[in-house]
Structure formats: structure tokens, C-alpha cells
Write an enzyme that holds these catalytic residues in place. Structure first.
Site, PDB file in Angstrom:
ATOM      1  N   ASP A  63       0.815  -1.179   0.081  1.00 49.28           N
ATOM      2  CA  ASP A  63       0.094  -0.120  -0.077  1.00 49.28           C
ATOM      3  C   ASP A  63       0.714   1.224   0.248  1.00 49.28           C
ATOM      4  O   ASP A  63       0.553   2.264  -0.675  1.00 49.28           O
ATOM      5  CB  ASP A  63      -1.062   0.140   1.291  1.00 49.28           C
ATOM      6  N   HIS A  73      -5.591  -3.541   5.436  1.00 46.30           N
ATOM      7  CA  HIS A  73      -5.122  -3.951   4.032  1.00 46.30           C
ATOM      8  C   HIS A  73      -6.227  -4.588   3.475  1.00 46.30           C
ATOM      9  O   HIS A  73      -6.562  -5.809   2.973  1.00 46.30           O
ATOM     10  CB  HIS A  73      -3.868  -4.884   4.040  1.00 46.30           C
TER      11      HIS A  73
HETATM   12  N1  LIG Z   1      -0.249  -8.266   1.962  1.00 48.67           N
HETATM   13  C1  LIG Z   1      -0.370  -8.068   0.544  1.00 48.67           C
HETATM   14  O1  LIG Z   1      -0.193  -7.059   0.157  1.00 48.67           O
HETATM   15  C2  LIG Z   1      -0.665  -9.044  -0.549  1.00 48.67           C
HETATM   16  C3  LIG Z   1      -0.332  -8.748  -2.016  1.00 48.67           C
HETATM   17  C4  LIG Z   1      -0.592  -9.640  -2.680  1.00 48.67           C
HETATM   18  C5  LIG Z   1      -1.085 -11.126  -2.493  1.00 48.67           C
HETATM   19  N2  LIG Z   1      -1.168 -11.114  -1.213  1.00 48.67           N
HETATM   20  C6  LIG Z   1      -1.635 -12.636  -0.865  1.00 48.67           C
HETATM   21  O2  LIG Z   1      -0.602 -13.477  -0.821  1.00 48.67           O
HETATM   22  C7  LIG Z   1      -1.380 -14.936  -1.045  1.00 48.67           C
HETATM   23  C8  LIG Z   1      -0.618 -15.487  -2.033  1.00 48.67           C
HETATM   24  O3  LIG Z   1      -0.657 -14.841  -3.276  1.00 48.67           O
HETATM   25  P1  LIG Z   1       0.119 -15.580  -4.618  1.00 48.67           P
HETATM   26  O4  LIG Z   1      -0.297 -14.690  -5.768  1.00 48.67           O
HETATM   27  O5  LIG Z   1       1.645 -15.895  -4.239  1.00 48.67           O
HETATM   28  O6  LIG Z   1      -0.818 -16.882  -4.732  1.00 48.67           O
HETATM   29  P2  LIG Z   1      -0.140 -18.145  -5.475  1.00 48.67           P
HETATM   30  O7  LIG Z   1      -1.182 -19.285  -5.623  1.00 48.67           O
HETATM   31  O8  LIG Z   1       0.501 -17.909  -6.786  1.00 48.67           O
HETATM   32  O9  LIG Z   1       0.971 -18.960  -4.532  1.00 48.67           O
HETATM   33  C9  LIG Z   1       0.410 -19.402  -3.271  1.00 48.67           C
HETATM   34  C10 LIG Z   1       1.434 -20.508  -2.832  1.00 48.67           C
HETATM   35  O10 LIG Z   1       1.091 -20.985  -1.461  1.00 48.67           O
HETATM   36  C11 LIG Z   1       1.140 -22.226  -1.560  1.00 48.67           C
HETATM   37  N3  LIG Z   1       0.221 -22.977  -0.535  1.00 48.67           N
HETATM   38  C12 LIG Z   1      -0.765 -23.146  -0.461  1.00 48.67           C
HETATM   39  N4  LIG Z   1      -0.937 -23.860   0.627  1.00 48.67           N
HETATM   40  C13 LIG Z   1      -0.062 -24.008   1.401  1.00 48.67           C
HETATM   41  C14 LIG Z   1       0.229 -24.393   2.613  1.00 48.67           C
HETATM   42  N5  LIG Z   1      -0.334 -24.980   3.446  1.00 48.67           N
HETATM   43  N6  LIG Z   1       1.879 -24.390   2.953  1.00 48.67           N
HETATM   44  C15 LIG Z   1       2.538 -23.725   2.379  1.00 48.67           C
HETATM   45  N7  LIG Z   1       2.364 -23.182   1.077  1.00 48.67           N
HETATM   46  C16 LIG Z   1       1.167 -23.346   0.592  1.00 48.67           C
HETATM   47  C17 LIG Z   1       0.786 -22.835  -3.113  1.00 48.67           C
HETATM   48  O11 LIG Z   1       1.136 -24.161  -3.377  1.00 48.67           O
HETATM   49  C18 LIG Z   1       1.423 -21.616  -3.987  1.00 48.67           C
HETATM   50  O12 LIG Z   1       2.751 -21.866  -4.308  1.00 48.67           O
HETATM   51  C19 LIG Z   1      -2.688 -14.423  -1.373  1.00 48.67           C
HETATM   52  O13 LIG Z   1      -3.373 -14.915  -0.212  1.00 48.67           O
HETATM   53  C20 LIG Z   1      -2.775 -13.162  -1.819  1.00 48.67           C
HETATM   54  O14 LIG Z   1      -4.161 -12.493  -1.549  1.00 48.67           O
HETATM   55  C21 LIG Z   1      -1.121 -10.413  -0.312  1.00 48.67           C
HETATM   56  O1  LIG Z   2      -5.564  -7.321  -4.081  1.00 48.23           O
HETATM   57  C1  LIG Z   2      -5.255  -8.427  -3.626  1.00 48.23           C
HETATM   58  O2  LIG Z   2      -5.950  -9.375  -3.569  1.00 48.23           O
HETATM   59  C2  LIG Z   2      -3.772  -8.736  -3.456  1.00 48.23           C
HETATM   60  C3  LIG Z   2      -2.965  -7.748  -2.610  1.00 48.23           C
HETATM   61  O3  LIG Z   2      -3.904  -7.788  -1.300  1.00 48.23           O
HETATM   62  C4  LIG Z   2      -2.758  -6.339  -3.168  1.00 48.23           C
HETATM   63  O4  LIG Z   2      -3.167  -5.271  -2.563  1.00 48.23           O
HETATM   64  O5  LIG Z   2      -2.337  -6.428  -4.332  1.00 48.23           O
END
Ligand SMILES: NC(=O)c1ccc[n+]([C@@H]2O[C@H](COP(=O)([O-])OP(=O)(O)OC[C@H]3O[C@@H](n4cnc5c(N)ncnc54)[C@H](O)[C@@H]3O)[C@@H](O)[C@H]2O)c1
Ligand SMILES: O=C(O)C[C@H](O)C(=O)O
Length: 389
Positions: free
Chosen positions: A177, A204
Site C-alpha cells: 500500500d 489492508h
Molecule cells: N499483503 C499483501 O499486500 C498481498 C499482496 C498480494 C497478494 N497477497 C496474498 O498473498 C497470497 C499468495 O498470493 P500468490 O499470488 O503468491 O498466490 P499463488 O497461488 O501464486 O501462490 C500461493 C502459494 O502458496 C502455496 N500454498 C498453499 N497452501 C500452502 C500451505 N499450507 N503451506 C505452504 N504453502 C502453501 C501454494 O502451493 C502456492 O505455491 C494470497 O492470499 C494473496 O491474496 C497479499
Molecule cells: O488485491 C489483492 O487481492 C492482493 C493484494 O492484497 C494487493 O493489494 O495487491
């Protein structure tokens, strides 16, 4: 220019680490990434491999980590890389970790809110945090998995039940953010993005993301309409990426960048680097008391007007927008009445060194703050209820 590029390439190309890292002053630090084979996990693993503060990098996922670890492990930087796959290897991945970064879980598709991820991600986070409590109870935890407004309270409850909760070591990663707010502000204000600072507070998700453009530096005289548009774009930044990716997930590259910045700040804090300040979603109680006295206030009783003048001067500087004015004071010791809240946090050897207040808010921001509280409160309560069910 060219020589500085060459110098940084040379630095990256130094022989590695525990195996020959030259600086004696950099302590060994193990970082574990849970969800390391995912969209965020892979570039984050790369960026952590490039971080000279890391001596061991553990890459854990339920699938595909051998390949990611072999690939990243060939990079000739300090850290030794190991891949761990499946629940049987989770303990080994976590043991001795100083920082655990969690991007495990499902991402959004168009039309979904972050809260729609709760049903799947809450369980994943709960299990991973139970393992953290068992195998590395003293580690700093950087929670990326959404919905952060609920997954952080889930983690706190899991740790409380295990008797390992340390509120100073649990962080919801809201750095993306801040990264977005800086980018959008620099574009609108036409200032050098590298010099921009914008605190982003709250939570967030949607309107719980509250960028404080009134405190942005360098100062720019933006119209109210511009501030409103920048605020909305920052709040909707995640959705903008989800829609652009059209079903192929959410932000991964910018998130890996943001996650790497935040983990680096935690490592610097652990290593005793002073004045490391980042925004993060943390337990926002400074003490368990509603009000808390401090050294300088006691001093002002003794030294009378001199200390009083110092403090008044600090208040005036703050009002005038001078950055990083920090003084001790007798204040209400929570940022808001909510148990978790994102705000500026000073990082140190024990994690959270100090939760900094919100600072002066514009009327628009004050309004935004009041509007976000019910949604954030409900998300926090949902996480707490799930963890205790
Ligand atoms: N905080 C933030 O600002 C922010 C920003 C972007 C994404 N996110 C969040 O981050 C998360 C991941 O996003 P992504 O794009 O990398 O998803 P993705 O699906 O590409 O990757 C997620 C990974 O988690 C793994 N996984 C699932 N269950 C698991 C477990 N029990 N133990 C270990 N690994 C496990 C999967 O195998 C996969 O490799 C999502 O929840 C997304 O919303 C948060
Ligand atoms: O928007 C989402 O679902 C992923 C993450 O929280 C973001 O802010 O990009």
C-alpha cells in the site's frame, strides 16, 4: 554511472556467505518463506537471496520447492538455500528461523474481495502458525496471506493458545500500500519518486487502507479532488492488478518487492540498525495501560520550563510537517481503540520497538479513519472467532 552499476554487480557476484561473506559485522540470519513456489513466493525468494543480511534461506511450499530452491540456490550471493516440501519438512524449514514470511494461500480473481479468500486461507495460516509456535516461537512473522485484516489476528490467537505470542514480533505486511501510494503520489505531484514518503495506516482491504497524503513528503499543493482520487486509487490498487491479470491472480511482482523491503527492515531492526521505520499492521497497544507516562514528562516536572519548551517546539515542528519528530509523552497508549491497526512502526532488536501514532490528520483522513473502523473491527473479530472455534 557505469562504474556504480559495475560495482553493484561485483557486490552481488561476491563468493557466498557463511561461505566467505566478507563483513564480520553482519550476523547470521535465517529467513523462511512459506508459500515459496507461488506467484509471490518465487520472486520474493529471489529478492531475499539477493539480500546480504540473509545467511540461510529456507523455501517451503506444499509443491515445487525443489526446483525453485535449485534455481535460486545457484545465485552466487551470501545465503545458503534449501527447499522443503510438504508438511513433513515444515519443521525443518522453520527451525532456527529469525524471520518467517508467509505468502501461502490463494489469491483473488476478478469480482472477489480479499475477504472471499478467508475460507481457504484462514485454515492455511492457522496450520502454518501452529508450526511456527512449535519450531521457531521467537521468530518475527511477516504475514502476507490475505485477508491480512483477519489472518494477523488468527496468527495472534494461535500463538496465544500455544503460549508463544509476542505482539512485538507479528506483522501484517502492508508495504505494498505504501509502495503504491508513493508511486501514485510521485506521478501526480511530479516529484522524484525516490524521495517520496507517504504513511499508509488502517488495514489492508478497500477503505481500510488509509493513505495519509496530508503527511506526504516532499510537500505538493494538490487539490482536494486529486487527493481523493489518489486515495481511491491506492485503496483499489490490488483490484486494479487483479482485473488487469484477468483471472491469473493478483499482485505478485510488486508484492515480492514490497515483502522484500519489509523483511529487510525487520532484519535491519534485529541487527540493531537505528531508526528503521515502516508502516505495518500490528497489535497497536503500546502498553496494557490506557495512558502511559514517560521519561521526558517526568523530566519536565523537574526541569520545568526548559523541558516544556523542548516538547512544545517538537509539537510545533510536527504541526508544520517536519518529518520524524519523535518525543516521549504521556498519551493515550493505543493508536485507535482497535486491537490491530497499521501505522508507522519503529523496528528494533525485539521486533516492534515503538508503535508510532497517526500524526495530524486532515478532515478527509479523519473521516476516512472513522469510516474504516467498523469494517476493520469486523475483520479482526472474524479472525479471532475462527482461531478459537
Ligand atoms: N499483503 C499483501 O499486500 C498481498 C499482496 C498480494 C497478494 N497477497 C496474498 O498473498 C497470497 C499468495 O498470493 P500468490 O499470488 O503468491 O498466490 P499463488 O497461488 O501464486 O501462490 C500461493 C502459494 O502458496 C502455496 N500454498 C498453499 N497452501 C500452502 C500451505 N499450507 N503451506 C505452504 N504453502 C502453501 C501454494 O502451493 C502456492 O505455491 C494470497 O492470499 C494473496 O491474496 C497479499
Ligand atoms: O488485491 C489483492 O487481492 C492482493 C493484494 O492484497 C494487493 O493489494 O495487491
Amino acid at each position: 554511472m557505469r562504474s556504480s552499476v559495475l560495482r553493484s554487480v561485483k557486490t552481488l557476484a561476491k563468493p557466498a556467505g557463511a561461505r566467505g561473506y566478507s563483513s564480520e559485522s553482519v550476523p547470521d540470519r535465517k529467513v523462511a518463506v512459506l508459500g515459496a513456489a507461488g506467484g509471490i513466493g518465487q520472486p520474493l525468494a529471489l529478492l531475499m537471496k539477493l539480500n546480504p543480511l540473509v545467511s540461510r534461506l529456507a523455501l517451503y511450499d506444499i509443491a515445487n520447492t525443489p526446483g525453485v530452491a535449485a534455481d535460486v540456490g545457484h545465485i552466487n550471493t551470501r545465503s545458503e538455500v534449501a527447499g522443503y516440501m510438504g508438511n513433513d519438512q515444515l519443521g525443518q524449514a522453520l527451525e532456527d528461523s529469525d524471520v518467517v514470511i508467509i505468502p501461502a494461500g490463494v489469491p483473488r480473481k476478478p469480482g472477489m474481495t480479499r475477504d472471499d479468500l478467508f475460507n481457504i486461507n484462514a485454515g492455511i495460516v492457522k496450520d502454518l502458525c501452529s508450526a511456527i509456535a512449535k519450531y521457531c516461537p521467537n521468530a518475527i512473522v511477516n504475514m502476507i496471506s490475505n485477508p491480512v485484516n483477519s489472518t494477523v489476528p488468527i496468527a495472534a490467537e494461535v500463538f496465544k493458545k500455544a503460549g508463544t505470542y509476542n505482539e512485538k514480533k507479528l506483522f501484517g505486511v502492508t508495504t505494498l500500500d505504501v509502495v503504491r501510494a508513493k508511486t501514485f503520489y510521485a506521478g501526480k505531484a511530479n516529484v522524484n519518486v525516490a524521495e517520496v514518503n507517504v504513511p499508509v495506516v488502517g488495514g489492508h482491504a478497500g477503505i481500510t487502507i488509509l493513505p495519509l497524503f496530508s503527511q506526504a513528503t516532499p510537500k505538493a499543493n494538490l487539490a482536494d479532488e486529486d487527493i481523493k482520487a489518489l486515495t481511491k486509487r491506492t485503496q483499489d490498487g490490488g483490484t486494479e492488478v487483479v482485473e488487469a491479470k484477468a483471472g491469473k491472480g493478483s499482485a505478485t511482482l510488486s508484492m515480492a518487492y514490497a515483502g522484500a523491503i519489509f523483511a529487510d527492515a525487520c532484519l535491519k531492526g534485529l541487527n540493531g540498525v537505528p531508526d528503521v521505520v515502516e508502516c505495518s499492521f500490528v497489535q497497536s497497544t503500546v502498553t496494557e495501560l490506557p495512558f502511559f507516562a514517560s521519561k521526558l514528562v517526568l523530566l519536565s516536572l523537574l526541569c520545568g520550563s526548559y523541558a516544556g519548551a523542548i516538547f512544545a517546539d517538537a509539537c510545533l515542528k510536527g504541526l508544520n510537517g517536519v518529518p520524524d519528530v519523535v518525543e516521549c509523552s504521556f498519551v493515550q497508549s493505543t493508536v485507535t481503540e482497535l486491537p490491530f491497526f497499521a501505522s508507522k512502526v519503529r523496528l528494533g532488536k525485539n521486533g516492534v520497538e515503538e508503535v508510532l501514532g497517526l500524526g495530524p490528520l486532515s478532515d478527509f483522513e479523519q473521516e476516512g479513519l472513522e469510516k474504516l473502523k467498523p469494517e476493520l473491527k469486523a475483520s479482526i473479530e472474524k479472525g479471532v472467532k475462527f482461531a478459537n472455534a
